[in-house]
Design a protein around this motif. Structure first.
Motif, PDB file in Angstrom:
ATOM      1  N   VAL A 108      15.508   7.721   9.985  1.00  0.00           N
ATOM      2  CA  VAL A 108      14.141   7.979  10.443  1.00  0.00           C
ATOM      3  C   VAL A 108      13.587   6.753  11.164  1.00  0.00           C
ATOM      4  N   LEU A 109      13.830   5.581  10.611  1.00  0.00           N
ATOM      5  CA  LEU A 109      13.347   4.350  11.247  1.00  0.00           C
ATOM      6  C   LEU A 109      14.001   4.151  12.617  1.00  0.00           C
ATOM      7  N   ASP A 110      15.286   4.470  12.708  1.00  0.00           N
ATOM      8  CA  ASP A 110      15.976   4.327  13.990  1.00  0.00           C
ATOM      9  C   ASP A 110      15.375   5.244  15.046  1.00  0.00           C
ATOM     10  N   ALA A 111      14.930   6.422  14.639  1.00  0.00           N
ATOM     11  CA  ALA A 111      14.273   7.337  15.587  1.00  0.00           C
ATOM     12  C   ALA A 111      13.002   6.715  16.154  1.00  0.00           C
ATOM     13  N   GLU A 112      12.426   5.760  15.408  1.00  0.00           N
ATOM     14  CA  GLU A 112      11.234   5.042  15.870  1.00  0.00           C
ATOM     15  C   GLU A 112      11.592   3.730  16.570  1.00  0.00           C
ATOM     16  N   GLY A 113      12.890   3.495  16.773  1.00  0.00           N
ATOM     17  CA  GLY A 113      13.329   2.272  17.449  1.00  0.00           C
ATOM     18  C   GLY A 113      13.453   1.076  16.533  1.00  0.00           C
ATOM     19  N   ILE A 114      13.444   1.308  15.208  1.00  0.00           N
ATOM     20  CA  ILE A 114      13.462   0.219  14.231  1.00  0.00           C
ATOM     21  C   ILE A 114      14.856   0.120  13.618  1.00  0.00           C
ATOM     22  N   ALA A 115      15.490  -1.020  13.760  1.00  0.00           N
ATOM     23  CA  ALA A 115      16.848  -1.229  13.254  1.00  0.00           C
ATOM     24  C   ALA A 115      16.803  -1.977  11.934  1.00  0.00           C
ATOM     25  N   VAL A 116      17.208  -1.292  10.842  1.00  0.00           N
ATOM     26  CA  VAL A 116      17.374  -1.929   9.544  1.00  0.00           C
ATOM     27  C   VAL A 116      18.773  -1.627   9.050  1.00  0.00           C
ATOM     28  N   ARG A 117      19.169  -2.303   8.004  1.00  0.00           N
ATOM     29  CA  ARG A 117      20.483  -2.065   7.405  1.00  0.00           C
ATOM     30  C   ARG A 117      20.316  -1.155   6.199  1.00  0.00           C
ATOM     31  N   ALA A 118      21.240  -0.234   6.016  1.00  0.00           N
ATOM     32  CA  ALA A 118      21.249   0.627   4.836  1.00  0.00           C
ATOM     33  C   ALA A 118      22.658   0.683   4.270  1.00  0.00           C
ATOM     34  N   GLY A 119      22.760   0.608   2.956  1.00  0.00           N
ATOM     35  CA  GLY A 119      24.059   0.665   2.311  1.00  0.00           C
ATOM     36  C   GLY A 119      24.113  -0.274   1.129  1.00  0.00           C
ATOM     37  N   HIS A 120      25.338  -0.718   0.789  1.00  0.00           N
ATOM     38  CA  HIS A 120      25.469  -1.637  -0.344  1.00  0.00           C
ATOM     39  C   HIS A 120      25.518  -3.091   0.110  1.00  0.00           C
ATOM     40  N   HIS A 121      25.479  -3.335   1.428  1.00  0.00           N
ATOM     41  CA  HIS A 121      25.359  -4.681   1.985  1.00  0.00           C
ATOM     42  C   HIS A 121      26.512  -5.597   1.558  1.00  0.00           C
ATOM     43  N   GLN A 139      13.747   0.338  -1.693  1.00  0.00           N
ATOM     44  CA  GLN A 139      14.140   1.734  -1.885  1.00  0.00           C
ATOM     45  C   GLN A 139      12.879   2.588  -1.837  1.00  0.00           C
ATOM     46  N   LEU A 140      12.921   3.660  -1.075  1.00  0.00           N
ATOM     47  CA  LEU A 140      11.775   4.560  -0.931  1.00  0.00           C
ATOM     48  C   LEU A 140      11.984   5.779  -1.811  1.00  0.00           C
ATOM     49  N   GLY A 141      11.402   5.730  -2.998  1.00  0.00           N
ATOM     50  CA  GLY A 141      11.554   6.840  -3.933  1.00  0.00           C
ATOM     51  C   GLY A 141      13.009   7.181  -4.158  1.00  0.00           C
ATOM     52  N   ASP A 142      13.308   8.478  -4.121  1.00  0.00           N
ATOM     53  CA  ASP A 142      14.683   8.948  -4.303  1.00  0.00           C
ATOM     54  C   ASP A 142      15.353   9.295  -2.969  1.00  0.00           C
ATOM     55  N   VAL A 143      14.719   8.891  -1.876  1.00  0.00           N
ATOM     56  CA  VAL A 143      15.314   9.153  -0.560  1.00  0.00           C
ATOM     57  C   VAL A 143      16.487   8.192  -0.358  1.00  0.00           C
ATOM     58  N   HIS A 144      17.612   8.718   0.071  1.00  0.00           N
ATOM     59  CA  HIS A 144      18.773   7.853   0.285  1.00  0.00           C
ATOM     60  C   HIS A 144      18.467   6.852   1.393  1.00  0.00           C
ATOM     61  N   PRO A 145      18.840   5.595   1.216  1.00  0.00           N
ATOM     62  CA  PRO A 145      18.558   4.572   2.230  1.00  0.00           C
ATOM     63  C   PRO A 145      19.090   4.914   3.617  1.00  0.00           C
ATOM     64  N   HIS A 146      20.215   5.619   3.698  1.00  0.00           N
ATOM     65  CA  HIS A 146      20.736   6.021   5.010  1.00  0.00           C
ATOM     66  C   HIS A 146      19.757   6.968   5.721  1.00  0.00           C
ATOM     67  N   ASP A 147      19.126   7.848   4.948  1.00  0.00           N
ATOM     68  CA  ASP A 147      18.142   8.762   5.534  1.00  0.00           C
ATOM     69  C   ASP A 147      16.901   7.998   5.990  1.00  0.00           C
ATOM     70  N   VAL A 148      16.474   7.029   5.182  1.00  0.00           N
ATOM     71  CA  VAL A 148      15.337   6.194   5.581  1.00  0.00           C
ATOM     72  C   VAL A 148      15.657   5.446   6.872  1.00  0.00           C
ATOM     73  N   ALA A 149      16.839   4.867   6.935  1.00  0.00           N
ATOM     74  CA  ALA A 149      17.229   4.107   8.126  1.00  0.00           C
ATOM     75  C   ALA A 149      17.339   5.000   9.351  1.00  0.00           C
ATOM     76  N   LEU A 156       7.946   3.621   7.697  1.00  0.00           N
ATOM     77  CA  LEU A 156       8.181   4.067   6.325  1.00  0.00           C
ATOM     78  C   LEU A 156       7.192   5.155   5.918  1.00  0.00           C
ATOM     79  N   VAL A 157       5.978   5.075   6.442  1.00  0.00           N
ATOM     80  CA  VAL A 157       5.012   6.151   6.196  1.00  0.00           C
ATOM     81  C   VAL A 157       5.539   7.457   6.781  1.00  0.00           C
ATOM     82  N   ASP A 184       0.810  -1.220   0.000  1.00  0.00           N
ATOM     83  CA  ASP A 184       0.000   0.000   0.000  1.00  0.00           C
ATOM     84  C   ASP A 184       0.847   1.276   0.000  1.00  0.00           C
ATOM     85  N   LEU A 185       2.145   1.122   0.135  1.00  0.00           N
ATOM     86  CA  LEU A 185       3.020   2.290   0.226  1.00  0.00           C
ATOM     87  C   LEU A 185       3.535   2.656  -1.165  1.00  0.00           C
TER      88      LEU A 185
END
Length: 407
Positions: free
Chosen positions: A347-360, A335-345, A395-396, A316-317
């Motif tokens: 924001v998620l971290d501010a919500e207590g959500i740990a994801v990985r961002a980068g080239h893995h 990938q969320l639009g043109d937002v850099h994955p580090h920026d997405v991560a 992500l919303v 739905d997103l």
């Protein structure tokens, strides 16, 4: 035991991050550790900390018994035929480098071929690049389908009579692709090549039977399956390991040392020079007990439920791109639009959500995907649907925060 009960066995998960309950979605990087593993490590250091294979005193005997007992757990875990086929290493990276150095340097020559794929982790790219530079061999890549899977027709076309080694990951740490290892092994063997498997993302999540797969080498790490960091194992067929020379030399891997020459111990110890990672091996044995008791059918089914629910919630997103096939292991890379994955991560971290961002550690794959980086959520036995809900809601918020990008 359901995921909510399992989660209670992982002490680290019971905390808040940035004022929110921790939602840990980075198990592909490293998994959290159950209390059983933590207590096993504590018991070693408190009660029988000693070196192994050296002393005849009580503590040394206890440590040796536990260390070699852990080796037997790995043997059973992989269904290897013998303890001689299990080499303790620092992890998957060290194991693959051992194969490239010990087997590759002796059996790969100028004009020979090494075959891998564009989806490989750097640990399964760079050792072969270096082997090619040392030997004058050729590094070839099996092409990927549009969804990041492998077609066996392409494997047949890429592997030739000049191929000496096929090395491939069991499960992609980015796309979640589950590769057809057994079928690829058949093709490799038909052409006289050996197959090495990067099992870092395979062994923690699915039952691995090295005899059924008929692989020549299989490497995995303890820390991705609830065990300690800095410990892993390499399975190798005994006939191959017996022909290979060690690449690290020193204490306890020797049989006899003279002034001008030395001889080596038998398998598996000829590949384990120096004081081994004793506590790590014992802790990895406890982690194997833990996941085995849970059952891999249950683990696979649980992760399938989470992946399916992720696709449902994230569908739905708008402006969210998910990479990789629908049928996959417990990884969702996006990938969320043109937002850099580090920026997405962030924001998620501010919500207590740990994801990985980068080239893995998969830059060739990022190039194939035509992106610089991605964000990745990866699941394990302690994750729940509520974790997916938190990710979707986070992500919303990220999209709202970077609304100017989408306007």
């Amino acid at each position: 035991m359901n995921a909510y009960e399992i989660k209670k066995l992982f002490p680290l998960l019971d905390q808040q991050v940035n004022g929110n309950p921790l939602v840990y979605l980075d198990s592909a990087a490293t998994s959290q550790k159950p209390i059983q593993v933590i207590e096993k490590l504590d018991d070693y250091y408190r009660r029988y900390n000693s070196n192994v294979h050296r002393g005849v005193h009580t503590l040394g005997t206890m440590a040796t018994d536990e260390y070699e007992g852990a080796r037997d757990k790995v043997r059973t875990f992989l269904n290897a035929t013998s303890l001689e086929e299990i080499i303790f290493t620092r992890g998957t990276t060290t194991a693959l480098n051992l194969v490239a150095r010990s087997y590759g340097d002796d059996y790969v020559h100028e004009g020979d071929e090494i075959v891998i794929t564009p989806m490989e982790h750097h640990s399964n790219v760079i050792p072969w690049q270096q082997l090619v530079k040392r030997t004058g061999a050729v590094l070839k890549y099996i092409p990927l389908q549009a969804d990041g899977t492998i077609d066996l027709v392409d494997v047949e076309k890429t592997v030739t009579e000049r191929t000496k080694i096929v090395s491939i990951m069991h499960v992609s740490n980015v796309l979640g692709t589950i590769n057809p290892i057994k079928e690829i092994a058949k093709i490799a063997h038909k052409h006289g090549a050996v197959i090495a498997v990067d099992g870092a993302q395979g062994a923690p999540h699915m039952k691995v039977d090295v005899q059924e797969l008929n692989v020549d080498f299989y490497a995995f790490s303890g820390h991705k399956m609830g065990g300690p960091t800095g410990i892993g194992a390499l399975y190798g067929k005994r006939a191959l390991l017996n022909k290979m020379e060690p690449i690290e030399f020193g204490g306890e891997m020797i049989d006899f040392v003279g002034l001008q020459d030395s001889t080596w111990k038998e398998l598996p110890w000829k590949f384990e020079g120096g004081t081994p990672i004793i506590a790590g091996a014992i802790g990895m044995g406890a982690a194997i007990d833990f996941v085995t008791d849970l059952g891999f059918n249950e683990i696979e089914q649980h992760e399938k439920v989470l992946v399916d629910y992720s696709f449902e919630r994230l569908a739905d997103l708008n402006d969210l791109t998910i990479f990789g096939p629908k049928h996959r292991a417990g990884v969702v890379t996006f990938q969320l639009g043109d937002v850099h994955p580090h920026d997405v991560a962030t924001v998620l971290d501010a919500e207590g959500i740990a994801v990985r961002a980068g080239h893995h550690c998969a830059q060739p794959l990022m190039k194939w995907l035509n992106v610089v980086a991605t964000a990745r959520a990866s699941f394990y036995v302690y994750n729940t649907k509520e974790d997916i809900d938190a990710l979707a809601n986070g992500l919303v918020k990220a999209k709202e925060y970077f609304s100017d990008v989408f306007s």
